[in-house]
Design a protein around this motif. Structure first.
Motif, mmCIF file in Angstrom:
data_model
loop_
_atom_site.group_PDB
_atom_site.id
_atom_site.type_symbol
_atom_site.label_atom_id
_atom_site.label_comp_id
_atom_site.label_asym_id
_atom_site.label_seq_id
_atom_site.Cartn_x
_atom_site.Cartn_y
_atom_site.Cartn_z
ATOM 1 N N ASN A 88 -4.052 9.593 0.259
ATOM 2 C CA ASN A 88 -4.098 10.575 -0.828
ATOM 3 C C ASN A 88 -3.390 11.872 -0.452
ATOM 4 O O ASN A 88 -2.778 12.526 -1.302
ATOM 5 N N LYS A 89 -3.460 12.232 0.827
ATOM 6 C CA LYS A 89 -2.828 13.474 1.283
ATOM 7 C C LYS A 89 -1.306 13.403 1.161
ATOM 8 O O LYS A 89 -0.644 14.392 0.847
ATOM 9 N N HIS A 90 -0.739 12.211 1.413
ATOM 10 C CA HIS A 90 0.721 12.084 1.462
ATOM 11 C C HIS A 90 1.271 11.130 0.404
ATOM 12 O O HIS A 90 2.380 10.620 0.550
ATOM 13 N N ILE A 91 0.520 10.941 -0.658
ATOM 14 C CA ILE A 91 0.845 9.915 -1.641
ATOM 15 C C ILE A 91 2.257 10.063 -2.216
ATOM 16 O O ILE A 91 2.943 9.059 -2.484
ATOM 17 N N HIS A 92 2.742 11.283 -2.362
ATOM 18 C CA HIS A 92 4.032 11.475 -3.026
ATOM 19 C C HIS A 92 5.223 11.294 -2.091
ATOM 20 O O HIS A 92 6.374 11.344 -2.532
ATOM 21 N N ARG A 93 4.950 11.054 -0.818
ATOM 22 C CA ARG A 93 6.029 10.741 0.130
ATOM 23 C C ARG A 93 6.058 9.250 0.467
ATOM 24 O O ARG A 93 6.996 8.783 1.136
ATOM 25 N N ILE A 94 5.056 8.518 0.018
ATOM 26 C CA ILE A 94 4.961 7.099 0.386
ATOM 27 C C ILE A 94 5.949 6.268 -0.434
ATOM 28 O O ILE A 94 5.921 6.267 -1.663
ATOM 29 N N CYS A 95 6.847 5.569 0.280
ATOM 30 C CA CYS A 95 7.848 4.749 -0.410
ATOM 31 C C CYS A 95 7.749 3.274 -0.013
ATOM 32 O O CYS A 95 8.528 2.451 -0.504
ATOM 33 N N HIS A 96 6.811 2.953 0.873
ATOM 34 C CA HIS A 96 6.665 1.574 1.335
ATOM 35 C C HIS A 96 5.252 1.447 1.915
ATOM 36 O O HIS A 96 4.740 2.408 2.503
ATOM 37 N N VAL A 97 4.632 0.284 1.731
ATOM 38 C CA VAL A 97 3.260 0.100 2.203
ATOM 39 C C VAL A 97 3.124 -1.201 2.980
ATOM 40 O O VAL A 97 3.495 -2.268 2.486
ATOM 41 N N HIS A 98 2.613 -1.095 4.204
ATOM 42 C CA HIS A 98 2.249 -2.266 4.993
ATOM 43 C C HIS A 98 0.742 -2.453 4.889
ATOM 44 O O HIS A 98 -0.028 -1.540 5.211
ATOM 45 N N CYS A 99 0.355 -3.622 4.447
ATOM 46 C CA CYS A 99 -1.055 -3.923 4.236
ATOM 47 C C CYS A 99 -1.564 -4.800 5.380
ATOM 48 O O CYS A 99 -1.251 -5.994 5.438
ATOM 49 N N LYS A 100 -2.309 -4.191 6.272
ATOM 50 C CA LYS A 100 -2.989 -4.962 7.311
ATOM 51 C C LYS A 100 -4.386 -4.423 7.446
ATOM 52 O O LYS A 100 -4.642 -3.234 7.253
ATOM 53 N N ASP A 101 -5.322 -5.309 7.747
ATOM 54 C CA ASP A 101 -6.715 -4.922 7.931
ATOM 55 C C ASP A 101 -6.988 -4.761 9.417
ATOM 56 O O ASP A 101 -6.181 -5.171 10.264
ATOM 57 N N VAL A 118 -5.276 -9.904 8.038
ATOM 58 C CA VAL A 118 -4.710 -9.718 6.708
ATOM 59 C C VAL A 118 -5.697 -8.950 5.830
ATOM 60 O O VAL A 118 -6.898 -8.890 6.128
ATOM 61 N N PRO A 119 -5.221 -8.339 4.750
ATOM 62 C CA PRO A 119 -6.117 -7.597 3.851
ATOM 63 C C PRO A 119 -7.295 -8.446 3.385
ATOM 64 O O PRO A 119 -7.139 -9.623 3.054
ATOM 65 N N GLY A 120 -8.457 -7.818 3.397
ATOM 66 C CA GLY A 120 -9.663 -8.509 2.963
ATOM 67 C C GLY A 120 -10.428 -9.174 4.078
ATOM 68 O O GLY A 120 -11.499 -9.743 3.854
ATOM 69 N N ASP A 121 -9.919 -9.090 5.304
ATOM 70 C CA ASP A 121 -10.557 -9.771 6.440
ATOM 71 C C ASP A 121 -10.970 -8.764 7.512
ATOM 72 O O ASP A 121 -11.027 -9.099 8.687
ATOM 73 N N ASP A 134 -10.935 -0.399 3.122
ATOM 74 C CA ASP A 134 -11.277 -0.443 1.698
ATOM 75 C C ASP A 134 -10.003 -0.585 0.859
ATOM 76 O O ASP A 134 -9.502 0.388 0.297
ATOM 77 N N PHE A 135 -9.481 -1.794 0.765
ATOM 78 C CA PHE A 135 -8.244 -2.014 0.021
ATOM 79 C C PHE A 135 -8.383 -1.789 -1.485
ATOM 80 O O PHE A 135 -7.435 -1.291 -2.112
ATOM 81 N N PRO A 136 -9.505 -2.111 -2.110
ATOM 82 C CA PRO A 136 -9.607 -1.794 -3.544
ATOM 83 C C PRO A 136 -9.377 -0.317 -3.830
ATOM 84 O O PRO A 136 -8.650 0.040 -4.770
ATOM 85 N N ALA A 137 -9.959 0.560 -3.025
ATOM 86 C CA ALA A 137 -9.779 1.999 -3.240
ATOM 87 C C ALA A 137 -8.344 2.428 -2.946
ATOM 88 O O ALA A 137 -7.777 3.275 -3.644
ATOM 89 N N ILE A 138 -7.740 1.863 -1.908
ATOM 90 C CA ILE A 138 -6.365 2.216 -1.549
ATOM 91 C C ILE A 138 -5.392 1.787 -2.640
ATOM 92 O O ILE A 138 -4.541 2.573 -3.085
#
Length: 308
Positions: free
Chosen positions: A201-214, A241-244, A248-252
């Motif tokens: 949330n702090k840097h949301i406007h600079r984020i241009c790519h997302v790696h999803c790992k748990d 992997v996400p969900g494992d 909190d991936f739903p919130a992200i």
């Protein structure tokens, strides 16, 4: 029906690890591409086994109707000049641009210990504010060069490197210009001591790519207390992997949706395929993210609260 304009991709690290070839090194690239496409992934990030020439790369990916998501670039701007880095990146930048990728994963590998048998606390650090500023200025200039070729630099904060912790990310974002995009990696920021949603949330406007790992919190705690290296942490199951795991991936994902993020969501979970079978875990991660991508738009403006 509301929909969300994001695509779910994957990194081949689920099948083969470039940093530690003993993890899936014998697996053919075709296996990863065939299985990834079968699961439903829309594209792949690049790895060592992919062609380095655009027409050959398009042919390999096109066989399975996959997009080129991005590709890691090992940067050394800590020690190199901007001009030297521009020369070094030329062929990779051209490959990405000619293959339809709009972001380049930038990892600073100068002095990094991510591939070495050394405890993570021995990672490099900038010692003065001037060192931070000098690095940020070079990075901004280099990012502007990449953007002029249609590819945005996505800076990967990474364990064992100069930019690892939430405080490091804060510094980098404060000192660099807007051409420097942030690759937000849920697993690395959590391992690095942060709360993923807060930093997002702090840097949301600079984020241009997302790696999803748990992450598996108990393993991360062992890694920190036991002074493990990064690769020790990977081998012992710090990531999944996400969900494992505990993130909190739903919130992200709800926050990304509310803030208009429209890039890639990339499953990138370093594990030992002998322990975490590639297809099984790649499918687990895809199914979990795909369900969230379907559900979150239906929750509308309340997505943050209800999804969490």
């Amino acid at each position: 029906m509301n929909t969300w304009n994001v695509r779910i991709g994957i990194n081949p690290i689920s099948w083969m690890n470039d940093d530690l070839p003993s993890l899936g090194g014998e697996t053919p690239l075709e296996t990863a591409l065939k299985e990834g496409a079968e699961i439903g992934y829309a594209g792949f990030e690049l790895g060592n086994k992919f062609p380095k020439e655009a027409s050959a790369l398009r042919a390999v990916l096109g066989k399975y109707d996959l997009a080129c998501v991005s590709g890691w670039y090992s940067g050394r701007l800590v020690h190199r000049s901007v001009e030297e880095e521009i020369i070094a990146v030329e062929s990779h930048l051209r490959l990405l641009a000619d293959s339809g990728a709009t972001v380049m994963v930038y990892g600073e590998v100068a002095d990094a210990i991510q591939g070495e048998p050394r405890p993570l606390y021995k990672r490099p650090r900038f010692q003065t504010q001037q060192q931070w500023q000098d690095y940020a200025d070079k990075l901004t200039a280099f990012a502007s060069h990449c953007l002029s070729h249609g590819v945005r630099l996505a800076y990967h904060h990474h364990m064992g490197a100069y930019v690892e912790t939430p405080a490091d990310v804060d510094q980098l974002m404060a000192l660099t210009g807007p051409d420097v995009g942030l690759l937000f990696d849920t697993g690395h920021i959590t391992f690095g001591g942060g709360d993923a949603l807060t930093i997002l949330n702090k840097h949301i406007h600079r984020i241009c790519h997302v790696h999803c790992k748990d992450v598996r919190p108990k393993v991360v705690k062992l890694a920190r207390n036991g002074h493990w290296s990064f690769l020790q942490s990977v081998i012992n199951g710090a990531f999944s992997v996400p969900g494992d795991g505990g993130i909190d991936f739903p919130a992200i994902l709800a926050s990304l949706y509310r803030n208009g993020y429209e890039g890639w969501l990339v499953v990138e979970a370093e594990q030992d395929p002998a322990v975490a079978p590639s297809y099984q875990y790649a499918k687990m991660g895809y199914d979990y993210l795909a369900q969230l991508v379907r559900e979150i738009p239906q929750l509308g403006s309340h997505a943050g609260q209800e999804a969490a």
